[in-house]
Design an enzyme around this catalytic site. Structure first.
Site, PDB file in Angstrom:
ATOM      1  N   SER A  68      64.103  44.179 -45.914  1.00 20.35           N
ATOM      2  CA  SER A  68      64.573  42.900 -45.331  1.00 20.35           C
ATOM      3  C   SER A  68      65.991  43.010 -45.374  1.00 20.35           C
ATOM      4  O   SER A  68      66.638  43.864 -46.052  1.00 20.35           O
ATOM      5  CB  SER A  68      64.101  41.708 -46.212  1.00 20.35           C
ATOM      6  OG  SER A  68      64.666  41.727 -47.603  1.00 20.35           O
ATOM      7  N   GLY A  69      66.737  41.744 -45.098  1.00 19.34           N
ATOM      8  CA  GLY A  69      68.163  41.641 -45.331  1.00 19.34           C
ATOM      9  C   GLY A  69      69.289  42.823 -44.989  1.00 19.34           C
ATOM     10  O   GLY A  69      68.817  43.195 -43.825  1.00 19.34           O
ATOM     11  N   TYR A 105      72.169  39.942 -62.971  1.00 17.65           N
ATOM     12  CA  TYR A 105      72.688  40.487 -61.495  1.00 17.65           C
ATOM     13  C   TYR A 105      73.878  40.938 -61.467  1.00 17.65           C
ATOM     14  O   TYR A 105      74.292  42.231 -60.954  1.00 17.65           O
ATOM     15  CB  TYR A 105      72.370  39.284 -60.584  1.00 17.65           C
ATOM     16  CG  TYR A 105      72.619  39.862 -59.167  1.00 17.65           C
ATOM     17  CD1 TYR A 105      71.841  40.394 -58.476  1.00 17.65           C
ATOM     18  CD2 TYR A 105      74.004  39.471 -58.680  1.00 17.65           C
ATOM     19  CE1 TYR A 105      72.139  40.670 -56.946  1.00 17.65           C
ATOM     20  CE2 TYR A 105      74.210  39.847 -57.493  1.00 17.65           C
ATOM     21  CZ  TYR A 105      73.610  40.478 -56.705  1.00 17.65           C
ATOM     22  OH  TYR A 105      73.836  40.825 -55.181  1.00 17.65           O
ATOM     23  N   THR A 114      67.515  52.374 -49.667  1.00 21.27           N
ATOM     24  CA  THR A 114      66.662  51.564 -50.475  1.00 21.27           C
ATOM     25  C   THR A 114      66.424  49.953 -50.090  1.00 21.27           C
ATOM     26  O   THR A 114      67.468  49.703 -49.600  1.00 21.27           O
ATOM     27  CB  THR A 114      66.779  51.633 -52.002  1.00 21.27           C
ATOM     28  OG1 THR A 114      68.140  50.899 -52.412  1.00 21.27           O
ATOM     29  CG2 THR A 114      67.041  53.180 -52.303  1.00 21.27           C
ATOM     30  N   GLY A 115      65.236  49.397 -50.282  1.00 16.96           N
ATOM     31  CA  GLY A 115      65.427  48.106 -49.834  1.00 16.96           C
ATOM     32  C   GLY A 115      65.501  47.689 -48.511  1.00 16.96           C
ATOM     33  O   GLY A 115      66.215  46.748 -48.139  1.00 16.96           O
TER      34      GLY A 115
END
Ligand code: LMG
Ligand code: NDP
Ligand code: PMR
Length: 395
Positions: free
Chosen positions: A92-93, A270, A88-89
Site C-alpha cells: 500500500s501507500g 514512531y 518492504t511494505g
C-alpha cells in the site's frame, strides 16, 4: 473469512509473475497443469499447516513462474540489465506507488516484501502493475525469524539483489499501551527499525555480490523525526535520550518500551523509529560505503496524508489531516508523486551520492536536506547500531 484464514498458510515466497494463468504456469520448475500439484520444498516452506480451504488460493497464488534475472542485451550493445529492487511494505501507500513506478519503467523487477500475500497481489493488480514485473515474497518485520526466512527465500529466487528499499512502517498514535513483536520489542521500533536493521544487515552481502552498476540501500525517514523543522516540533517530539530503553531490550520490563526509557507514547515511538532509520543509513554509509560501493540514502518523500499509515488515528484526524496538509502547510504530496520521488532515489543516475537525506521542493526537484542534530549525531548512530545488533542477534 476463509480467504483471510488461508492467507496465513500461504507459502513464504510466491511469485505473481503470471498471476491468473494457472494453466501455463510453473512454480520453481513444478508445472501446475492440474492447478494443484506444485512443490514448495525447494524453498523449505512449511506446508504441513495448509488446510484444504486454502487450496484454491494456493493454486492461484502459485500460478507463477520462477523468476530469473533478465540477461543483459545479447546484441552487443551496452544495455544495463533489468534491476531487481526489494521494497518492504509494498502492499500500500508509498511502497506500492514506488513499486508501480519502477515496474512501469520497464527497467526494474520489483520484489514486493509484504506480510499479507493476498492483499499485495490484489493491490499490484489493481494498480495495473505489468505482469511479470514483480514477485511477492512474504516478510513480517514483526518477527526476526520471518526476516531471516525472507532472506533465505529471496536467495532461492536466484536473482541478483541490486536495490533494497526499507519502506514498511507502523504508526500507533492512539495506542494506550505498547504492543510487542514476536521477539518482544515495542512494535513501532521493532518493525520500523529493528526488523529493517536485521534485513538490511543480512542483505548487504547480496548487494555487495550484485554486478549492477549502481547498488543502493534506501531507508524511508521523515520530517517528523527531525526537530530542526516545524513538523518535528509538534509534540510529542522524537528523542532517543541516552538509549537506556533500547539497551534494556525495549520489552516493557521496567517501563522500557521506549528507547529513552520513558513512558510509552505511540506517536513518539514512531518518530523515534524514524530517527533510528536515518541514523542507521548514515552509519551504514560510514561503515560500508567505501568498501562496498553501495549508495546508502534516506529521504522524506513529502506528507502523503492519505496512506494507510494513519489507519489507527481517530476518524476526525483522518478527515482533517489531508486538507490541513494540502491547504495550510502545503506539505501534501500524492501517493503517485511520492512514489515517483522514491523511485528516483532507487534509479536516477544522478542520485548516487551516499549518506544523503533527500527531500523535494514544490516543483518536485530533489535536494540534499539537513538532518536534525540528533538524527545526525555520529556517536548516537554508533550506539544505536551496536545496541541494535545485540537485540537482533548479530553481536
Ligand atoms: C499528538 O497531538 C496526538 O496526541 C498524538 O496522538 C499523535 O497524533 C501526535 O504527532 C502526532 O500528535 C498533537 C496535537 C497537539 O496537535 C494537534 O493535532 C492539535 C491540532 C490543533 C489544530 C490546530 C489548528 C490548525 C488549523 C487547522 C485547521 C483545519 C485543519 C485541522 C487539521 C488538524 C490535523 C492535525 O499539538 C499541539 O500542541 C499544537 C501545537 C503544536 C505546534 C508546534 C509548533 C511548535 C513550533 C516550534 C517552533 C520550533 C522552531 C523550529 C525551527 C524550524 C525552522 C525551519
Ligand atoms: P502505509 O501504511 O500505506 O504502508 C505501510 C506498509 O508497511 C504497508 O504495506 C504495511 O503492510 C507494511 N507493514 C506494516 N507492518 C509490517 C510488518 N510487520 N511487516 C511487513 N510489512 C509491514 O504507509 P505509508 O505508505 O505512508 O508509509 C510508507 C513509509 O513512508 C513508512 O516508512 C513511513 O514512515 C514513511 N513516511 C510516510 C509519510 C506519510 O505522510 N504517509 C511521511 C514520511 C514518511 P500492510 O498493507 O500489510 O498493512
Ligand atoms: Mg504534521 C509545517 C509543516 C508540516 C509538515 C510538513 C507536516 C508533516 N506537519 C506539519 C505541521 C503540523 N503538523 C502542525 C503545525 C501541526 C499541529 C496542528 C501538525 C500536527 C500533526 C499531527 C497531529 N502532524 C502530524 C500529526 C500526525 O499524527 C502525523 C505524525 O506525526 O505521524 C508521525 C503528522 C505528520 N505531519 C507531517 C507528516 C509527514 C506527518 C506524518 C507522517 C510521518 O512523519 O511519517
Amino acid at each position: 473469512m476463509a480467504l483471510q484464514a488461508a492467507t496465513s498458510f500461504l507459502p513464504s515466497a510466491l511469485s505473481a509473475r503470471k498471476e491468473g494463468a494457472a494453466k501455463d504456469s510453473a512454480f520453481f520448475g513444478a508445472r501446475l497443469a492440474d492447478g494443484l500439484k506444485f512443490d514448495t520444498t525447494s524453498l523449505g516452506l512449511r506446508t504441513k499447516r495448509v488446510n484444504t480451504s486454502s487450496v484454491a488460493i494456493r493454486a492461484q497464488a502459485a500460478a507463477v513462474s520462477a523468476p530469473t534475472a533478465t540477461p543483459a542485451s545479447l546484441s552487443g550493445k551496452k544495455t544495463v540489465r533489468t534491476g531487481n529492487a526489494i521494497i518492504t511494505g509494498a502492499s500500500s501507500g508509498l511502497g506500492l506507488a514506488t513499486a508501480k513506478a519502477l515496474a512501469e519503467s520497464g527497467k526494474w523487477h520489483v520484489i514486493m516484501a509484504c506480510r499479507d500475500y493476498l492483499k499485495t497481489a490484489r493491490a499490484a493488480r489493481a494498480a495495473g502493475m505489468p505482469k511479470g514485473s514483480y514477485t511477492i515474497v512474504h516478510l513480517d518485520l514483526a518477527s526476526l525469524d520471518s526476516v531471516r526466512q525472507f532472506v533465505k527465500n529471496v536467495r532461492q529466487l536466484d536473482m541478483p539483489i541490486d536495490v533494497v528499499v526499507c519502506n514498511a512502517a507502523v504508526y500507533q498514535p492512539t495506542a494506550k499501551e505498547p504492543s510487542f513483536t514476536a521477539d518482544g520489542f515495542e512494535m513501532s521500533v521493532g518493525v520500523n527499525h529493528l526488523g529493517h536493521f536485521l534485513l538490511a544487515r543480512e542483505l548487504l552481502e547480496d548487494l555487495k555480490a550484485s554486478d549492477y552498476p549502481s547498488k543502493r540501500l534506501i531507508i524511508v525517514g521523515s520530517i517528523t523525526g527531525n526537530t530542526n523543522t516545524l513538523a518535528g516540533n509538534v509534540p510529542p517530539k522524537a528523542n532517543l535520550g541516552d538509549l537506556r530503553g533500547l539497551a534494556a531490550g525495549l520489552n516493557g520490563v521496567g517501563s522500557a518500551a521506549m528507547i529513552d526509557g520513558a513512558e510509552f507514547d505511540g506517536a513518539k515511538a514512531y518518530k523515534d523509529s524514524k530517527v533510528c532509520n536515518m541514523l542507521t543509513m548514515q552509519e551504514f554509509h560510514r561503515r560500508y560505503h567505501e568498501e562496498t560501493g553501495v549508495t546508502f540514502a534516506s529521504l522524506y518523500p513529502g506528507c502523503i496524508a492519505t496512506t494507510g499509515l494513519f489507519r489507527e488515528h481517530i476518524p476526525l484526524f483522518r478527515l482533517l489531516f489531508p486538507p490541513f496538509q494540502k491547504y495550510i502547510t502545503k506539505g501534501y504530496v500524492s501517493e503517485e508523486e511520492a512514489g515517483k520521488r522514491l523511485a528516483q532515489v532507487v534509479s536516477e543516475p544522478s542520485l548516487t551520492k551516499s549518506g544523503v537525506y533527500w527531500s523535494w521542493n514544490k516543483n518536485s526537484a530533489s535536494f540534499e536536506n539537513q538532518l536534525s542534530e540528533e538524527a545526525s549525531d555520529t556517536e548516537k548512530a554508533r550506539k544505536v547500531w551496536e545496541l541494535s545488533e545485540k537485540l537482533v542477534g548479530l553481536a
